[in-house]
Design an enzyme around this catalytic site. Structure first.
Site, short mmCIF file in Angstrom:
data_model
loop_
_atom_site.label_atom_id
_atom_site.label_comp_id
_atom_site.label_asym_id
_atom_site.label_seq_id
_atom_site.Cartn_x
_atom_site.Cartn_y
_atom_site.Cartn_z
N PHE A 410 0.24 -3.62 -0.62
CA PHE A 410 1.54 -3.54 0.04
C PHE A 410 1.58 -4.39 1.31
CE2 PHE A 410 3.00 0.96 -1.46
CZ PHE A 410 3.67 0.39 -2.52
N GLU A 411 2.75 -4.95 1.60
CA GLU A 411 3.03 -5.67 2.85
C GLU A 411 2.00 -6.75 3.17
OE1 GLU A 411 5.60 -4.41 2.86
OE2 GLU A 411 5.84 -2.38 3.60
N GLY A 412 1.53 -7.44 2.13
CA GLY A 412 0.51 -8.47 2.31
C GLY A 412 -0.86 -7.93 1.96
#
Length: 580
Positions: A410-412
């Site tokens: 998630f998120e990178g």
């Protein structure tokens, strides 16, 4: 994936080209960036205080627990979705309006209060909690931060009650972390009244719960990174949300693709200005990373409690297993990592609470990377301490591992955040070095940067705190010299030097962790002395940071890192031969 959309050729082509999308998204006043450019701001450090209404957070935590009692997480896991009545109950108690201002019907939690709630929710069940977390952290955050008053009144009010749950639609089938090259296209109609949206998004959290989406799209096919952000309602003609994807965990969370076919988006649904989409995306992701950091703290604290209980009651060789050093090592790791992660999250929140749009990309990247990777290690340790029973599905360990595993994506991804802070700093150095437009000017700038000194103003009477501060300052000085030296040495090839970038990011991460711990201890001293346990936690992390520093100062790849490349080349040569 096409080469131009994330392949090595595009990634390593030029530092100058990498500046294009983020040139206006890198203000010089972010905390770590200022350190690397010469000084630490003691006023920021001394003004740090965690401000939170614990009673308000606890009331909502208890209300969420009551809903889980009525709708047990095990039954939701089996059903593979959150029932509509449960979503309505979550909306009624305010879980979808936690961070939305009270004037729009929300609860108005500040960043610290929100993180405390996330920590508490994931201790009970992360799979159900993610519906609220994704909505508040990133789904509706773009409207909250960049919407005009009309947009806020139209969308934040139903978002706060859960009537309109939001999703964040950035990722595409062929584009992940390389957001500059997303392919979804928004074209302005001839009469200028609306945009025509075409494209596809994937892995969209809350997709089948959502009534609203913040959609990122390219606004000029010839300008990578020139993006727009659009508020899109899922009920509009041309919006098709696909079936939920089968996942190893987070079964209660809706994750699905979304396709846009000639969707007419009114011009008044554009957030910000044309071309600001990349900046908005990165700003919103700061909150998503902090949400993951808080979830990591909750998971580590819950796992530590379980390990302490199990290790106290499990007796082997006539003694409880908590007496064994290898078990104690796991308990201590969970305790220290949870403390460091919380300190980092709280310190990063300090900047966002003062300026919600501040570009704290490096700080939140560190929070996300440290929190999610250490929480994963802690989940592994908790199952290990539980022994054979930990492997049973009747115990909570396997579900927690399945649910949390995606946090490192998630998120990178972990890999991106292992190099992103260094790339961010290199971009900024390249921008400053090339400001004169000539290579000689760049050389002069870098030589001056190499000779510059950092004015490290953090002083402490306590010996342990003093050593931690000196180590943090040493990391700052090392990074401030490594960046210009490596820019001169490698120039356009720097983005390819991922081992080197990881070493720089590691030094920065430990710097931030040490400073965050020191800031937290200094803040607590105002209401009473910090305890011996605080000092021991700081000393433990300082020892770890010192070892990491020794391994992270080299300018060239190690022999092992070189061998990695050679052996990998051999692997693919053999794989190609096998395929014929």
């Amino acid at each position: 994936m096409r080469q131009r959309a994330g392949g090595r050729a595009d990634f390593g082509r030029s530092i100058d080209a990498m500046l294009a999308a983020g040139r206006d998204a890198m203000p010089p006043d972010a905390f770590l960036e200022r350190i690397f450019h010469g000084s630490i701001d003691p006023d920021v450090f001394q003004s740090f205080r965690v401000v939170q209404d614990e009673a308000k957070v606890d009331r909502l935590r208890k209300a969420y627990a009551a809903i889980l009692d009525e709708y047990p997480a095990v039954s939701i896991e089996a059903a593979g979705a959150i029932p509509e009545k449960m979503l309505s109950r979550m909306g009624e108690i305010g879980l979808f309006g936690v961070t939305i201002p009270e004037e729009y019907g929300g609860l108005g939690f500040n960043v610290w209060e929100y993180m405390r709630l996330v920590e508490a929710m994931v201790k009970m069940d992360v799979s159900v909690a993610i519906a609220s977390i994704a909505h508040c952290s990133i789904g509706v955050k773009g409207v909250q931060l960049f919407g005009n008053d009309a947009q806020k009144r139209k969308y934040l009010v139903p978002a706060a009650t859960g009537e309109m749950i939001f999703s964040y639609a950035l990722t595409e089938p062929r584009i992940g972390s390389d957001a500059r090259h997303i392919e979804t296209l928004a074209e302005l109609s001839p009469d200028g009244s609306h945009y025509v949206l075409n494209g596809q998004k994937t892995y969209i959290t809350n997709a089948n719960y959502a009534g609203g989406l913040t959609v990122f799209a390219r606004m000029d096919p010839g300008r990578p990174g020139f993006l727009g952000v659009f508020i899109v309602e899922t009920g509009w003609e041309g919006v098709k949300v696909g079936k939920d994807m089968p996942k190893m965990g987070l079964k209660a969370s809706s994750t699905a693709p979304v396709r846009f076919t000639n969707v007419r988006v009114p011009v008044e649904n554009l957030l910000g200005k044309p071309g600001e989409g990349f900046k908005i995306a990165m700003t919103v992701l700061n909150y998503g990373r902090l949400g993951l950091g808080a979830a990591s703290v909750g998971m580590m604290e819950r796992s530590l409690r379980d390990m302490m209980k199990r290790s106290s009651t499990r007796v082997q060789f006539q003694v409880p297993i908590r007496d064994f050093p290898l078990i104690q090592e796991k308990l201590v790791s969970a305790r220290v990592n949870a403390a460091v992660s919380k300190a980092m999250n709280d310190f990063a929140a300090h900047f966002l609470n003062a300026n919600p749009r501040l570009n704290v990309a490096i700080e939140t990247s560190h929070c996300k990377l440290f929190g999610t990777t250490r929480a994963w290690d802690t989940l592994y340790d908790a199952l290990q301490v539980a022994g054979g029973s930990g492997y049973l599905s009747t115990q909570p360990y396997e579900k927690r591992m399945r649910d949390f595993r995606v946090a490192t994506v998630f998120e990178g991804t972990t890999e991106i955040h292992s190099i992103y802070p260094a790339l961010f700093l290199i971009r900024k150095t390249a921008k400053d070095a090339l400001r004169g437009g000539r290579r000689t000017a760049a050389l002069t700038f870098c030589l001056k940067a190499l000779a510059a000194r950092i004015d490290w103003k953090l002083r402490f009477d306590n010996r342990i705190m003093r050593r931690a501060s000196r180590l943090a300052g040493a990391n700052a000085r090392t990074i401030s010299r490594m960046i210009p030296a490596l820019y001169l040495l490698y120039r356009d090839r720097l983005p390819e030097k991922e081992y080197l970038l990881r070493r720089i990011s590691t030094l920065s991460l430990y710097l931030f962790g040490l400073v965050a711990l020191l800031a937290g201890m200094s803040a607590r001293s105002g209401s009473g002395p910090y305890g011996e346990e605080d000092l021991r936690v700081l000393a433990h992390f300082t020892e770890e940071a010192a070892l990491a520093r020794k391994a992270s100062r080299r300018l060239f790849d190690s022999r092992k890192e070189i061998l990695d490349g050679l052996i990998c080349r051999d692997l693919f040569r053999g794989w190609k031969d096998e395929r014929g």
